[in-house]
Scaffold this motif. Structure first.
Motif, mmCIF file in Angstrom:
data_model
loop_
_atom_site.group_PDB
_atom_site.id
_atom_site.type_symbol
_atom_site.label_atom_id
_atom_site.label_comp_id
_atom_site.label_asym_id
_atom_site.label_seq_id
_atom_site.Cartn_x
_atom_site.Cartn_y
_atom_site.Cartn_z
ATOM 1 N N GLU A 56 0.828 -1.211 0.000
ATOM 2 C CA GLU A 56 0.000 0.000 0.000
ATOM 3 C C GLU A 56 0.857 1.252 0.000
ATOM 4 O O GLU A 56 0.580 2.217 -0.722
ATOM 5 N N SER A 57 1.899 1.263 0.800
ATOM 6 C CA SER A 57 2.786 2.418 0.878
ATOM 7 C C SER A 57 3.497 2.658 -0.452
ATOM 8 O O SER A 57 3.612 3.795 -0.911
ATOM 9 N N ALA A 58 3.958 1.573 -1.069
ATOM 10 C CA ALA A 58 4.655 1.706 -2.354
ATOM 11 C C ALA A 58 3.715 2.224 -3.427
ATOM 12 O O ALA A 58 4.102 3.062 -4.253
ATOM 13 N N GLN A 59 2.486 1.763 -3.421
ATOM 14 C CA GLN A 59 1.534 2.225 -4.425
ATOM 15 C C GLN A 59 1.171 3.691 -4.200
ATOM 16 O O GLN A 59 1.011 4.443 -5.163
ATOM 17 N N LYS A 60 1.043 4.110 -2.955
ATOM 18 C CA LYS A 60 0.733 5.510 -2.669
ATOM 19 C C LYS A 60 1.867 6.432 -3.099
ATOM 20 O O LYS A 60 1.640 7.553 -3.538
ATOM 21 N N GLN A 61 3.091 5.960 -2.964
ATOM 22 C CA GLN A 61 4.257 6.762 -3.320
ATOM 23 C C GLN A 61 4.571 6.683 -4.813
ATOM 24 O O GLN A 61 5.440 7.388 -5.298
ATOM 25 N N GLY A 62 3.890 5.807 -5.513
ATOM 26 C CA GLY A 62 4.121 5.674 -6.951
ATOM 27 C C GLY A 62 5.426 4.970 -7.265
ATOM 28 O O GLY A 62 6.021 5.203 -8.312
ATOM 29 N N LEU A 63 5.887 4.119 -6.370
ATOM 30 C CA LEU A 63 7.142 3.395 -6.579
ATOM 31 C C LEU A 63 6.930 2.189 -7.484
ATOM 32 O O LEU A 63 5.829 1.646 -7.593
ATOM 33 N N ASP A 64 8.009 1.779 -8.131
ATOM 34 C CA ASP A 64 7.982 0.587 -8.959
ATOM 35 C C ASP A 64 7.849 -0.621 -8.033
ATOM 36 O O ASP A 64 8.677 -0.843 -7.160
ATOM 37 N N THR A 65 6.819 -1.393 -8.227
ATOM 38 C CA THR A 65 6.534 -2.501 -7.312
ATOM 39 C C THR A 65 6.876 -3.872 -7.895
ATOM 40 O O THR A 65 6.425 -4.887 -7.371
ATOM 41 N N GLU A 66 7.673 -3.906 -8.945
ATOM 42 C CA GLU A 66 8.042 -5.203 -9.523
ATOM 43 C C GLU A 66 8.865 -6.031 -8.548
ATOM 44 O O GLU A 66 8.737 -7.255 -8.523
ATOM 45 N N PHE A 67 9.678 -5.391 -7.736
ATOM 46 C CA PHE A 67 10.496 -6.132 -6.785
ATOM 47 C C PHE A 67 9.622 -6.788 -5.721
ATOM 48 O O PHE A 67 10.020 -7.769 -5.095
ATOM 49 N N ILE A 68 8.420 -6.291 -5.538
ATOM 50 C CA ILE A 68 7.520 -6.861 -4.535
ATOM 51 C C ILE A 68 7.122 -8.281 -4.929
ATOM 52 O O ILE A 68 6.951 -9.148 -4.074
ATOM 53 N N GLU A 69 7.002 -8.527 -6.213
ATOM 54 C CA GLU A 69 6.675 -9.877 -6.662
ATOM 55 C C GLU A 69 7.763 -10.860 -6.246
ATOM 56 O O GLU A 69 7.463 -11.980 -5.821
ATOM 57 N N ASP A 70 9.030 -10.443 -6.344
ATOM 58 C CA ASP A 70 10.129 -11.301 -5.903
ATOM 59 C C ASP A 70 10.048 -11.544 -4.401
ATOM 60 O O ASP A 70 10.264 -12.665 -3.928
ATOM 61 N N ILE A 71 9.741 -10.496 -3.654
ATOM 62 C CA ILE A 71 9.611 -10.639 -2.197
ATOM 63 C C ILE A 71 8.449 -11.570 -1.875
ATOM 64 O O ILE A 71 8.556 -12.425 -0.992
ATOM 65 N N ASN A 72 7.334 -11.422 -2.598
ATOM 66 C CA ASN A 72 6.180 -12.296 -2.379
ATOM 67 C C ASN A 72 6.529 -13.757 -2.618
ATOM 68 O O ASN A 72 6.095 -14.639 -1.878
ATOM 69 N N LYS A 73 7.321 -14.016 -3.650
ATOM 70 C CA LYS A 73 7.734 -15.390 -3.926
ATOM 71 C C LYS A 73 8.556 -15.951 -2.767
ATOM 72 O O LYS A 73 8.356 -17.086 -2.356
ATOM 73 N N GLU A 74 9.482 -15.140 -2.257
ATOM 74 C CA GLU A 74 10.312 -15.583 -1.136
ATOM 75 C C GLU A 74 9.462 -15.824 0.115
ATOM 76 O O GLU A 74 9.644 -16.806 0.823
ATOM 77 N N VAL A 75 8.539 -14.913 0.388
ATOM 78 C CA VAL A 75 7.664 -15.058 1.555
ATOM 79 C C VAL A 75 6.818 -16.320 1.414
ATOM 80 O O VAL A 75 6.645 -17.073 2.377
ATOM 81 N N ASN A 76 6.310 -16.576 0.224
ATOM 82 C CA ASN A 76 5.508 -17.775 0.003
ATOM 83 C C ASN A 76 6.327 -19.045 0.175
ATOM 84 O O ASN A 76 5.825 -20.052 0.680
ATOM 85 N N GLN A 77 7.598 -19.007 -0.225
ATOM 86 C CA GLN A 77 8.461 -20.160 -0.011
ATOM 87 C C GLN A 77 8.663 -20.407 1.476
ATOM 88 O O GLN A 77 8.638 -21.548 1.932
ATOM 89 N N VAL A 78 8.853 -19.333 2.248
ATOM 90 C CA VAL A 78 9.006 -19.480 3.699
ATOM 91 C C VAL A 78 7.719 -20.034 4.310
ATOM 92 O O VAL A 78 7.751 -20.919 5.160
ATOM 93 N N LYS A 79 6.568 -19.533 3.844
ATOM 94 C CA LYS A 79 5.283 -20.053 4.335
ATOM 95 C C LYS A 79 5.154 -21.536 4.037
ATOM 96 O O LYS A 79 4.699 -22.303 4.891
ATOM 97 N N ASP A 80 5.527 -21.941 2.831
ATOM 98 C CA ASP A 80 5.443 -23.355 2.475
ATOM 99 C C ASP A 80 6.345 -24.193 3.367
ATOM 100 O O ASP A 80 5.969 -25.294 3.797
ATOM 101 N N ASN A 81 7.542 -23.686 3.648
ATOM 102 C CA ASN A 81 8.448 -24.412 4.536
ATOM 103 C C ASN A 81 7.865 -24.529 5.938
ATOM 104 O O ASN A 81 7.969 -25.573 6.575
ATOM 105 N N ILE A 82 7.246 -23.460 6.413
ATOM 106 C CA ILE A 82 6.617 -23.492 7.732
ATOM 107 C C ILE A 82 5.464 -24.490 7.732
ATOM 108 O O ILE A 82 5.313 -25.267 8.670
ATOM 109 N N ASP A 83 4.657 -24.474 6.665
ATOM 110 C CA ASP A 83 3.550 -25.421 6.564
ATOM 111 C C ASP A 83 4.058 -26.853 6.513
ATOM 112 O O ASP A 83 3.438 -27.754 7.082
ATOM 113 N N ASP A 84 5.178 -27.079 5.830
ATOM 114 C CA ASP A 84 5.751 -28.422 5.771
ATOM 115 C C ASP A 84 6.185 -28.884 7.160
ATOM 116 O O ASP A 84 6.038 -30.047 7.509
#
Length: 93
Positions: A56-84
């Motif tokens: 939300e903060s990045a979108q309000k500031q008009g920042l490029d949010t492509e790097f967020i997709e990479d962060i989301n992938k990493e966070v999802n991998q950590v979630k999967d590891n926790i679920d495992d």
């Protein structure tokens, strides 16, 4: 298949579980597992809240949010590891 978690192998985990049973007793283990599960859920929820605020903060500031997709992938991998890791605990409850 040799799985390790934090450089701990199967025999070490077995010894740790044996010590936990000896210290706390078999009747306390479900309570301890529930506490760990709640803690993991709180960490997961906090991670999601932080991720949402960053987006939300990045979108309000008009920042490029492509790097967020990479962060989301990493966070999802950590979630999967926790679920495992917590999967066997959840199935036994």
């Amino acid at each position: 298949m040799n799985t390790t978690f934090l450089f701990i192998g199967g025999p070490e985990i077995f010894v740790i579980l044996l010590i936990v049973v000896m210290l706390f007793g078999a009747d306390k283990i479900p309570e301890i597992a529930r506490g760990l599960g709640k803690g993991m859920r709180q960490i997961k929820d906090a991670t999601n809240d932080i991720k949402k605020e960053i987006n939300e903060s990045a979108q309000k500031q008009g920042l490029d949010t492509e790097f967020i997709e990479d962060i989301n992938k990493e966070v999802n991998q950590v979630k999967d590891n926790i679920d495992d890791l917590t999967g066997p605990i959840k199935r036994n409850m």
